[in-house]
Design a protein around this motif. Structure first.
Motif, PDB file in Angstrom:
ATOM      1  N   LYS A 211       0.886  -1.204   0.070  1.00  0.00           N
ATOM      2  CA  LYS A 211      -0.010   0.063   0.175  1.00  0.00           C
ATOM      3  C   LYS A 211       0.916   1.114  -0.008  1.00  0.00           C
ATOM      4  CE  LYS A 211      -3.835  -2.262   2.588  1.00  0.00           C
ATOM      5  NZ  LYS A 211      -4.840  -2.359   3.469  1.00  0.00           N
ATOM      6  N   VAL A 212       0.517   2.085  -0.719  1.00  0.00           N
ATOM      7  CA  VAL A 212       1.174   3.357  -0.832  1.00  0.00           C
ATOM      8  C   VAL A 212       0.348   4.787  -0.417  1.00  0.00           C
ATOM      9  CG1 VAL A 212       2.465   4.842  -2.751  1.00  0.00           C
ATOM     10  CG2 VAL A 212       2.398   2.550  -2.587  1.00  0.00           C
ATOM     11  N   GLY A 213       0.910   5.469   0.304  1.00  0.00           N
ATOM     12  CA  GLY A 213       0.225   6.856   0.567  1.00  0.00           C
ATOM     13  C   GLY A 213       0.373   7.874  -0.338  1.00  0.00           C
ATOM     14  N   ILE A 214      -0.496   8.777  -0.608  1.00  0.00           N
ATOM     15  CA  ILE A 214      -0.359   9.798  -1.699  1.00  0.00           C
ATOM     16  C   ILE A 214      -0.515  11.099  -0.918  1.00  0.00           C
ATOM     17  CG2 ILE A 214      -1.036  11.079  -3.626  1.00  0.00           C
ATOM     18  CD1 ILE A 214      -2.463   8.348  -4.597  1.00  0.00           C
ATOM     19  N   GLU A 215       0.547  11.934  -0.889  1.00  0.00           N
ATOM     20  CA  GLU A 215       0.197  13.354  -0.101  1.00  0.00           C
ATOM     21  C   GLU A 215      -0.582  14.254  -0.817  1.00  0.00           C
ATOM     22  OE1 GLU A 215       3.748  15.822   0.347  1.00  0.00           O
ATOM     23  OE2 GLU A 215       3.810  15.075   2.458  1.00  0.00           O
ATOM     24  N   GLY A 216      -1.379  14.840  -0.107  1.00  0.00           N
ATOM     25  CA  GLY A 216      -2.294  16.055  -0.479  1.00  0.00           C
ATOM     26  C   GLY A 216      -2.017  17.299  -0.054  1.00  0.00           C
ATOM     27  N   ILE A 217      -2.697  18.349  -0.422  1.00  0.00           N
ATOM     28  CA  ILE A 217      -2.652  19.722   0.001  1.00  0.00           C
ATOM     29  C   ILE A 217      -3.925  20.255   0.574  1.00  0.00           C
ATOM     30  CG2 ILE A 217      -1.960  22.023  -0.776  1.00  0.00           C
ATOM     31  CD1 ILE A 217       0.296  20.089  -1.120  1.00  0.00           C
ATOM     32  N   SER A 218      -3.635  21.048   1.546  1.00  0.00           N
ATOM     33  CA  SER A 218      -4.988  21.617   2.559  1.00  0.00           C
ATOM     34  C   SER A 218      -4.294  23.060   2.773  1.00  0.00           C
ATOM     35  CB  SER A 218      -4.879  20.853   3.758  1.00  0.00           C
ATOM     36  OG  SER A 218      -6.489  21.385   4.371  1.00  0.00           O
TER      37      SER A 218
END
Length: 334
Positions: A211-218
């Motif tokens: 499993k791979v996490g994808i970084e987002g923006i907030s």
């Protein structure tokens, strides 16, 4: 006297033998420092088949080819040369691939962008000021893929001022090289990560997927937020390009480290980040900066009929709201 076994019996015997020989796989992990960042390798195998020394040695050899921070690397020698130099296989592979990607993106991916990167303050040596219009016009004389070429193992340039920066694709290729090292030692269940660029193959014991996490923006300050998505990409590569980590302020605006090689200016569009899936990391890494430059609509159109590549895109709407979208062939997205 031999008896003829029925086909079904033969199949059962073969399956029994196969399961009888099945080996127990253990988890092995390697980590280190390379290319100004960290790397990590997790693999499952019956024994420790690849060592820290092997991975470090591979990455050190790679740096001797493409590192802009090593004055005697091949790429630095090319940049100082008047007409070009003889290069090794890593640089030949990188140049051949980046020229293909440059052509398919209309010149928005360009390995000769180094003079612009330096001038805008994102190179090894920092300038005292940002370049003006006339300086950019002069710098563009040495930018363009038409100014370099390969003849056998000789990488030539048409002007002495032409300089290469392969950082936009080299990290992905180094991940592929690490994956190839594992597979040469018959390791087919692994996750390789270097500087956030990933290559995955196989699965964990019990058929559990990686499993791979994808970084987002907030928010409006472009600070990285917690992971937006967790995906199961299967076999392939995942790389990300974004304009929220490397930037500085000029004229009251945030200046991105990503350059538009056609205009000479840093990118300014609605794109915040692009996470690309492809079969290998050299492809994913080679295209992610290009998609950032192409913008949302051109990227979506480009990927609409490609079944071996996809993207997860974070962008800013005209009203300032941050949103995201995903293309059809972004593997593992749910």
């Amino acid at each position: 006297m031999k008896k003829n076994l029925l086909p079904g019996t033969v199949l059962l015997v073969l399956l029994f033998c196969a399961f009888g020989r099945q080996e127990h796989f253990s988890r092995f992990e390697l980590s280190g420092y390379a290319q100004g960042t960290t790397y990590s390798i997790v693999y499952y195998a019956p024994d420790s088949l690849v060592s820290q020394q092997q991975t470090d040695s591979l990455l050190q050899r790679f740096d001797r080819s493409v590192s802009l921070y090593q004055p005697n690397s091949l790429i630095c020698r090319f940049n100082r040369s008047a007409k070009g130099i003889r290069v090794d296989e890593p640089i030949r592979v990188l140049i051949a691939r980046v020229l293909q990607i440059s052509h398919s993106t209309g010149g928005l991916v360009d390995p000769t962008v180094k003079p612009l990167v330096d001038a805008w303050g994102f190179g090894v040596v920092k300038p005292r000021h940002d370049p003006g219009k006339d300086e950019i016009k002069e710098l563009l004389r040495n930018v363009g893929v038409d100014k370099i070429g390969l003849k056998g193992d000789f990488l030539y340039k048409t002007k002495p001022g032409v300089q290469l920066d392969l950082n936009g694709i080299a990290q992905g290729y180094s991940v592929d090289l690490l994956a190839s090292l594992l597979e040469r030692h018959h390791i087919y269940n692994y996750l390789v990560e270097l500087g956030g660029e990933l290559r995955v193959k196989g699965h964990k014991p019990g058929n559990e997927p990686f499993k791979v996490g994808i970084e987002g923006i907030s928010g409006d300050d472009l600070n990285p937020a917690p992971m937006r998505k967790v995906i199961e990409p299967g076999d392939g590569a995942i790389t990300t390009s974004g304009n929220y980590r490397k930037h500085h302020e000029a004229g009251g605006k945030q200046i991105s480290h990503l350059m538009n090689p056609l205009t000479g200016y840093p990118l300014q569009n609605e794109m915040i980040s692009v996470t690309v899936y492809a079969r290998d990391a050299i492809t994913a890494d080679g295209y992610d900066n290009g998609f950032m430059a192409m913008g949302l609509q051109r990227t979506l159109a480009f990927l609409s009929n490609r079944k071996t590549m996809g993207a997860y895109i974070v962008y800013r709407k005209p009203n300032g709201v941050i949103s995201d979208t995903v293309t059809a062939f972004f593997k593992g997205y749910q």
